[in-house]
Design a protein around this motif. Sequence first.
Motif, PDB file in Angstrom:
ATOM      1  N   VAL A  12       3.351  -5.696 -10.276  1.00  0.00           N
ATOM      2  CA  VAL A  12       4.340  -6.706 -10.660  1.00  0.00           C
ATOM      3  C   VAL A  12       5.665  -6.419  -9.973  1.00  0.00           C
ATOM      4  O   VAL A  12       6.228  -5.326 -10.121  1.00  0.00           O
ATOM      5  N   VAL A  13       6.174  -7.388  -9.195  1.00  0.00           N
ATOM      6  CA  VAL A  13       7.521  -7.310  -8.634  1.00  0.00           C
ATOM      7  C   VAL A  13       8.470  -7.876  -9.687  1.00  0.00           C
ATOM      8  O   VAL A  13       8.521  -9.085  -9.911  1.00  0.00           O
ATOM      9  N   ASN A  14       9.194  -6.975 -10.380  1.00  0.00           N
ATOM     10  CA  ASN A  14      10.028  -7.446 -11.480  1.00  0.00           C
ATOM     11  C   ASN A  14      11.420  -7.881 -11.042  1.00  0.00           C
ATOM     12  O   ASN A  14      12.127  -8.531 -11.805  1.00  0.00           O
ATOM     13  N   SER A  15      11.816  -7.550  -9.815  1.00  0.00           N
ATOM     14  CA  SER A  15      13.076  -8.065  -9.279  1.00  0.00           C
ATOM     15  C   SER A  15      13.038  -7.950  -7.756  1.00  0.00           C
ATOM     16  O   SER A  15      12.398  -7.056  -7.208  1.00  0.00           O
ATOM     17  N   GLN A  16      13.721  -8.895  -7.097  1.00  0.00           N
ATOM     18  CA  GLN A  16      13.757  -8.905  -5.640  1.00  0.00           C
ATOM     19  C   GLN A  16      15.108  -9.422  -5.185  1.00  0.00           C
ATOM     20  O   GLN A  16      15.662 -10.336  -5.795  1.00  0.00           O
ATOM     21  N   TRP A  17      15.654  -8.831  -4.139  1.00  0.00           N
ATOM     22  CA  TRP A  17      16.921  -9.248  -3.572  1.00  0.00           C
ATOM     23  C   TRP A  17      16.800  -9.151  -2.061  1.00  0.00           C
ATOM     24  O   TRP A  17      15.795  -8.670  -1.531  1.00  0.00           O
ATOM     25  N   THR A  18      17.809  -9.621  -1.372  1.00  0.00           N
ATOM     26  CA  THR A  18      17.760  -9.602   0.088  1.00  0.00           C
ATOM     27  C   THR A  18      17.620  -8.169   0.593  1.00  0.00           C
ATOM     28  O   THR A  18      18.494  -7.342   0.424  1.00  0.00           O
ATOM     29  N   GLY A  19      16.464  -7.873   1.194  1.00  0.00           N
ATOM     30  CA  GLY A  19      16.223  -6.560   1.756  1.00  0.00           C
ATOM     31  C   GLY A  19      15.622  -5.542   0.812  1.00  0.00           C
ATOM     32  O   GLY A  19      15.330  -4.425   1.220  1.00  0.00           O
ATOM     33  N   GLY A  20      15.389  -5.881  -0.466  1.00  0.00           N
ATOM     34  CA  GLY A  20      14.859  -4.894  -1.394  1.00  0.00           C
ATOM     35  C   GLY A  20      14.111  -5.515  -2.554  1.00  0.00           C
ATOM     36  O   GLY A  20      14.213  -6.721  -2.819  1.00  0.00           O
ATOM     37  N   PHE A  21      13.333  -4.693  -3.289  1.00  0.00           N
ATOM     38  CA  PHE A  21      12.597  -5.166  -4.449  1.00  0.00           C
ATOM     39  C   PHE A  21      12.208  -3.983  -5.321  1.00  0.00           C
ATOM     40  O   PHE A  21      12.180  -2.836  -4.871  1.00  0.00           O
ATOM     41  N   SER A  22      11.939  -4.279  -6.599  1.00  0.00           N
ATOM     42  CA  SER A  22      11.531  -3.254  -7.554  1.00  0.00           C
ATOM     43  C   SER A  22      10.174  -3.641  -8.131  1.00  0.00           C
ATOM     44  O   SER A  22       9.964  -4.789  -8.515  1.00  0.00           O
ATOM     45  N   THR A  23       9.247  -2.672  -8.192  1.00  0.00           N
ATOM     46  CA  THR A  23       7.862  -2.953  -8.573  1.00  0.00           C
ATOM     47  C   THR A  23       7.394  -1.988  -9.649  1.00  0.00           C
ATOM     48  O   THR A  23       7.664  -0.789  -9.589  1.00  0.00           O
ATOM     49  N   ASP A  24       6.697  -2.535 -10.658  1.00  0.00           N
ATOM     50  CA  ASP A  24       5.999  -1.726 -11.655  1.00  0.00           C
ATOM     51  C   ASP A  24       4.502  -1.889 -11.447  1.00  0.00           C
ATOM     52  O   ASP A  24       4.009  -3.002 -11.215  1.00  0.00           O
ATOM     53  N   ILE A  25       3.758  -0.772 -11.524  1.00  0.00           N
ATOM     54  CA  ILE A  25       2.309  -0.786 -11.324  1.00  0.00           C
ATOM     55  C   ILE A  25       1.650  -0.143 -12.538  1.00  0.00           C
ATOM     56  O   ILE A  25       1.987   0.979 -12.919  1.00  0.00           O
ATOM     57  N   ALA A  26       0.716  -0.884 -13.153  1.00  0.00           N
ATOM     58  CA  ALA A  26      -0.077  -0.354 -14.267  1.00  0.00           C
ATOM     59  C   ALA A  26      -1.499  -0.106 -13.775  1.00  0.00           C
ATOM     60  O   ALA A  26      -2.177  -1.025 -13.314  1.00  0.00           O
ATOM     61  N   ILE A  27      -1.959   1.163 -13.861  1.00  0.00           N
ATOM     62  CA  ILE A  27      -3.295   1.558 -13.425  1.00  0.00           C
ATOM     63  C   ILE A  27      -4.134   1.798 -14.679  1.00  0.00           C
ATOM     64  O   ILE A  27      -3.817   2.669 -15.485  1.00  0.00           O
ATOM     65  N   THR A  28      -5.197   1.030 -14.851  1.00  0.00           N
ATOM     66  CA  THR A  28      -6.073   1.179 -16.013  1.00  0.00           C
ATOM     67  C   THR A  28      -7.429   1.705 -15.579  1.00  0.00           C
ATOM     68  O   THR A  28      -8.082   1.111 -14.711  1.00  0.00           O
ATOM     69  N   ASN A  29      -7.845   2.842 -16.158  1.00  0.00           N
ATOM     70  CA  ASN A  29      -9.152   3.424 -15.875  1.00  0.00           C
ATOM     71  C   ASN A  29     -10.195   2.772 -16.775  1.00  0.00           C
ATOM     72  O   ASN A  29     -10.142   2.901 -18.002  1.00  0.00           O
ATOM     73  N   LEU A  30     -11.157   2.062 -16.192  1.00  0.00           N
ATOM     74  CA  LEU A  30     -12.185   1.370 -16.965  1.00  0.00           C
ATOM     75  C   LEU A  30     -13.456   2.199 -17.133  1.00  0.00           C
ATOM     76  O   LEU A  30     -14.338   1.817 -17.904  1.00  0.00           O
ATOM     77  N   GLY A  31     -13.562   3.293 -16.395  1.00  0.00           N
ATOM     78  CA  GLY A  31     -14.771   4.111 -16.454  1.00  0.00           C
ATOM     79  C   GLY A  31     -14.607   5.309 -17.363  1.00  0.00           C
ATOM     80  O   GLY A  31     -13.777   5.317 -18.281  1.00  0.00           O
ATOM     81  N   ASP A  32     -15.429   6.348 -17.099  1.00  0.00           N
ATOM     82  CA  ASP A  32     -15.336   7.573 -17.891  1.00  0.00           C
ATOM     83  C   ASP A  32     -13.996   8.258 -17.631  1.00  0.00           C
ATOM     84  O   ASP A  32     -13.358   8.028 -16.606  1.00  0.00           O
ATOM     85  N   PRO A  33     -13.552   9.119 -18.548  1.00  0.00           N
ATOM     86  CA  PRO A  33     -12.255   9.789 -18.376  1.00  0.00           C
ATOM     87  C   PRO A  33     -12.176  10.551 -17.057  1.00  0.00           C
ATOM     88  O   PRO A  33     -13.169  11.100 -16.582  1.00  0.00           O
ATOM     89  N   VAL A  34     -10.975  10.584 -16.483  1.00  0.00           N
ATOM     90  CA  VAL A  34     -10.732  11.339 -15.257  1.00  0.00           C
ATOM     91  C   VAL A  34      -9.549  12.279 -15.482  1.00  0.00           C
ATOM     92  O   VAL A  34      -8.665  11.998 -16.286  1.00  0.00           O
TER      93      VAL A  34
END
Length: 358
Positions: A40-62
Motif C-alpha cells: 500500500v502506497v499511503n502517501s506520494q509526493w513529487t519525487g517520493g512516496f511512503s509504502t506499508d507492506i503486510a506479509i501474511t504467512n498462509l502455510g506452516d509456521p516459519v
Amino acid sequence: MRKSLLAVVMAAAVAVTGMVAVVAQSSAANAAAGCRVNYVVNSQWTGGFSTDIAITNLGDPVDGWTLRFAFPAVDQQLAQTWSATWSQSGQQVSATNLGWNAALGTNGTANIGFVGTWFGNNPAPRSFTLNGVACSGGVLPSVTPTQTTPPPVADYPAIVTWLSPAAGAIYPAPGPVPLAVTATVGGGHHITSASFRVNGVVVAQGVRTTGDRYEAQWTPPAGEPGTSTTFVLAASAGTDQSLSGGAPPRLVTVVTPASTGTNQPPTVALSTPGGQTYFLEPTTVTLVADATDTDSGDVVSRAELYLGATRVATATNSGQRYQFEVDLAAGTSYTFTVRVYDSHGGVGISNPLSLSVH
C-alpha cells in the motif's frame, strides 16, 4: 524356541522403527508454504512516496523469512526503511526479518515498510516471493521448520523533514545556502547524526541547535558570469539503532550574476492548450511555457522541462513561447515544471502542472 521368539520380536521392532521413519518423513513432506502480500502506497509526493507492506504467512509456521520483489521502474529507489534488513541491487529489492519478527505462524503477519524516491513514474511491484515461494494467496507443499523466538522489540527509523532550503529555491553565488532539517525518532531512542549531500556527495554534517533542528551551510561553486546550475540536495539522519532515515531530495538553483548591471530574472507560466489536466486514456499532450523578461534587450534563451526532480527535455532560442510534447501512460499521475534562463544568468521557475490519466 527362544531363538525363534527373539527373532520375531527383533523383526517386529525393525518394522515399528521403519513405520515411525515413514510417518516422520510423511509429516515433513506434508508441510505447506504460501503467502499473501498487501503493498500500500499511503502517501506520494513529487519525487517520493511512503509504502506499508503486510506479509501474511498462509502455510506452516516459519522462523526466518526474506521477501523479494522488483521495482517496475528503473528510477524507483529505497530511501528510508523499517522493520527489516533491506537491500537493493538495480531494480531487485529484498527485505529480511529482524530478530524480533523472524517467526511467522500460520496466518501470522509481519508489517514492514519504506520511504522511496521516484522521478518518471511510480508503479507498484507486480509480484512477490517469500522464501522463494510466490505470494499468490494460495498454499504450496514445502518443508518449513518450526521454532520459537524472543518477544518482539520494536525498531524505530529516523524521520527527517526539510526546513531549508525551500523546494526550487534560487540562490546567488557565491553566497552560502542554509541547510536545516528536523530529525526525530520514537521509542525512547535518539538521533546520533545528521548529514547533507549535494549531487550524492556529503558536503556538511548537521549541528543540533534547538529541539530536533539540525543546521549547516553549504557554499556552492560559482560558475561563469551570467550562468546558473541546478543541484540535487539530500538529507539523512542516523539513530542509536543504526536505522537511518532520509528526506525526499530537493532541487536548488545557484545563479552566478552577470559581471555588470542588474538583471531581473524571467517569469514563466506552464499550461496545456485548453487547460485540460485530466485524461481518460494514454495520450500525447503539448505543454506550453510562456516566458517573459522585463530587462530591456534581454531574452529568454533556454527552457528546461522537469518531471518531478528530473529534467526530461530542453528547448532553446524559441523567444517567449516554448512547447514540449509528452507521452502520458494510463493509471499514472505526473507533475511538471519548467525553468527558463535569460542571457544574463537569470532563472525563472514555472507553476507546477499536474496531469493524470485514468
